[in-house]
Design a protein around this motif. Structure first.
Motif, short mmCIF file in Angstrom:
data_model
loop_
_atom_site.label_atom_id
_atom_site.label_comp_id
_atom_site.label_asym_id
_atom_site.label_seq_id
_atom_site.Cartn_x
_atom_site.Cartn_y
_atom_site.Cartn_z
N GLU A 17 0.81 -1.22 0.00
CA GLU A 17 0.00 0.00 0.00
C GLU A 17 0.83 1.27 0.00
O GLU A 17 0.30 2.38 -0.19
CB GLU A 17 -0.95 0.02 1.20
N VAL A 277 -5.14 -6.32 -0.45
CA VAL A 277 -3.82 -5.71 -0.65
C VAL A 277 -2.70 -6.67 -0.28
O VAL A 277 -1.56 -6.51 -0.69
CB VAL A 277 -3.72 -4.39 0.16
N VAL A 318 -10.35 -1.56 -5.62
CA VAL A 318 -8.98 -1.99 -5.33
C VAL A 318 -8.76 -3.41 -5.83
O VAL A 318 -7.72 -3.73 -6.41
CB VAL A 318 -8.68 -1.89 -3.82
N LYS A 324 -2.98 -1.03 -5.42
CA LYS A 324 -3.05 -1.15 -3.97
C LYS A 324 -2.54 0.09 -3.22
O LYS A 324 -2.64 0.16 -2.00
CB LYS A 324 -2.23 -2.37 -3.53
N ARG A 326 -2.10 3.37 -1.31
CA ARG A 326 -2.98 4.24 -0.53
C ARG A 326 -2.89 5.68 -1.01
O ARG A 326 -3.81 6.48 -0.76
CB ARG A 326 -2.64 4.15 0.96
#
Length: 509
Positions: A17, A277, A318, A324, A326
């Protein structure tokens, strides 16, 4: 999977992430997240505002405020500060779970000030109890998270269907063939673009499909952008524009129940996105995510917003794109803030035909359910009651989806919790997992249940060749009984079950 980088003699792991894709890609993928959740984030202020008697020209301000607050909450959740933010690709926005309760509070005489007061106080209570929710991670093994993720996807399907039919049940063309065909066209575009050999096109398939679907709607006269230029171009949300918050006991208590539901659903979303993720999610991370939820909800009413929560539909995005990072979600949060400050951009997005969003939503929400099924495929069903846990929990989660009025005659607090298919499935899965897998005296004994899958047998050809008895086994009445009291079958070389070649006397081991 995570990669590593060397810093001198020290090796540090890079979480999936934390990948940075560059500004261009981040904002492109972030725009996908905004379009995916836009309908969901503007619906609550429209519904609650109308119930509170907000004039039509002021509803736009309420919507812009919720976009602005959702952007701030998304940045807090995805970037994070000490104690707040899971640092996962989770988009935040106004929780739809609170709409019914907020509508009742608004029509009870207090209007929006009573709504804002109830939101702030209940969120403060939620913030105090987040440590409890952060400790439930051990009660969410794959058999529970798989059920919850699957139910999240299934519970969103009615939303996609409603969008595909037009979104407004009172509209004369609701459910028309033209609306459904437009949704189908968008769905086909998503599928085709997802198969593209160019990774950028494949990952942006949702965004591109929405653009192409909208262009198609314009061509056939199903999109109207005439009102985009009507209204202000730039506006800053004014604190307490609808009045100072008013705190009522009834409103606070009813919203506290809703907050418990939101905490449960957000916990499920955090676990779901962590699974997708492929990054570790521990108690501390859940606590930070829940505190971001509640902290944003406390601040939201100051800027004329409502209770914040993670958006399950974006978890599907996602999963389907495989993006993935953030920071992509953070870019989406930035876009939401801009939309909140520039109402004209919000009007452009709002003009996208709802059936277009519905066609994309079918893929997105189905992907969430598929991710849950993938998790359930990893569960061990041998020699335990996990199958009945999954079956019963998903059944409980489907009930409020298939029959929304199923709990209408139950107490209000009960209906508030179990009216959500996600909450129903989560509660049922956790309770059954505790009962069958944690509470010792509830574990299966004696003859196996219909739902127990036998995973062990003794090969008849190996009885005299190997020490096939295990620690705790015993031979009783001509049968081998394992340490848990389960009978172990005996099979020949063809896999057929045959009687044991023992006599009846007990040869205890």
């Amino acid at each position: 999977m995570s990669t590593t980088q060397m810093t001198g003699a020290k090796t540090t792991a890079i979480r999936p992430e934390d990948e940075r894709l560059g500004i261009g890609k981040s904002f492109a993928y972030g725009a996908q997240h905004v379009l995916t959740m836009y309908g969901g984030i503007i619906a609550p202020p429209l519904i609650v505002g109308a119930a509170a008697g907000v004039p039509q020209d002021q509803l736009g301000l309420l919507v812009a405020s919720c976009l602005f607050v959702g952007g701030l909450a998304t940045l807090l959740q995805s970037i994070g500060v000490p104690w707040f933010g899971s640092q996962l690709p989770l988009v935040q926005g106004t929780s739809f779970a609170s709409v019914a309760t907020l509508t009742v509070i608004a029509t009870g005489g207090g209007g929006l000030p009573a709504v804002f007061g109830s939101v702030m106080a209940s969120a403060a209570i939620g913030l105090l109890i987040t440590p409890f929710f952060a400790r439930v991670i051990r009660f969410f093994p794959p058999v529970v998270t798989g059920v919850v993720i699957t139910t999240i996807g299934l519970s969103l399907m009615p939303v996609a269907a409603n969008w595909s039919m037009g979104g407004n049940a009172k509209a004369p063309d609701y459910g028309s063939m033209s609306n459904i065909l437009l949704a189908l066209f968008t769905l086909i575009v998503v599928v085709v673009l997802s198969r593209a050999n160019v990774p950028a096109i494949s990952r942006l398939s949702i965004l591109l499909a929405i653009v192409i679907g909208t262009i198609g709607a314009v061509v056939v006269g199903m999109a109207d952008f005439s009102k985009v230029g009507t209204g202000s171009i730039f506006a800053i949300p004014t604190p307490f524009a609808f009045g100072a918050p008013v705190f009522t006991v009834a409103g606070i208590l009813s919203m506290t129940i809703v907050v418990l539901v939101i905490l449960t659903e957000t916990t499920a979303d955090i676990l779901a996105v962590g699974e997708i993720v492929e990054t570790p999610v521990d108690r501390r991370r859940i606590g930070d995510g829940l505190r971001a939820d509640m902290g944003a909800s406390i601040v939201a009413p100051i800027f004329n917003g409502f209770t914040q929560s993670a958006f399950a539909q974006n978890v599907g995005l996602v999963a389907i794109t495989g993006v993935k990072s953030r920071f992509v979600v953070s870019a989406g949060g930035g876009i939401l803030i801009v939309l909140g400050l520039l109402p004209i951009l919000g009007r452009v997005v709002a003009a996208i035909p709802t059936p277009v969003l519905g066609g994309a939503g079918l893929v997105l929400f189905g992907t969430v359910a598929a991710s849950g099924i993938r998790t359930l495929a990893k569960v061990d069903y041998a020699g335990n009651m996990n199958l009945i846990i999954v079956a019963t929990s998903i059944g409980a989660g489907i009930i409020p989806i298939a029959a929304p009025t199923f709990y209408k005659d139950f107490p209000v607090w009960f209906e508030t919790i179990f009216h959500s298919g996600i909450s129903s499935a989560a509660v049922m899965a956790v309770v059954l997992n505790l009962w069958f897998n944690e509470v010792k005296f509830a574990r299966q004994r004696g003859d196996a249940s219909t739902f127990v899958v036998a995973d062990r047998y003794i090969d008849l050809s190996e009885i005299s060749a190997v020490p096939w008895l295990r620690e705790g086994d015993s031979i009783q009445e001509g049968r081998v009984i394992d340490a848990d009291g389960q009978p172990v079958p005996c099979r020949d070389k063809d896999g057929n079950e045959v009687p044991f070649p023992f006599g009846k006397p007990d040869h205890g081991h």
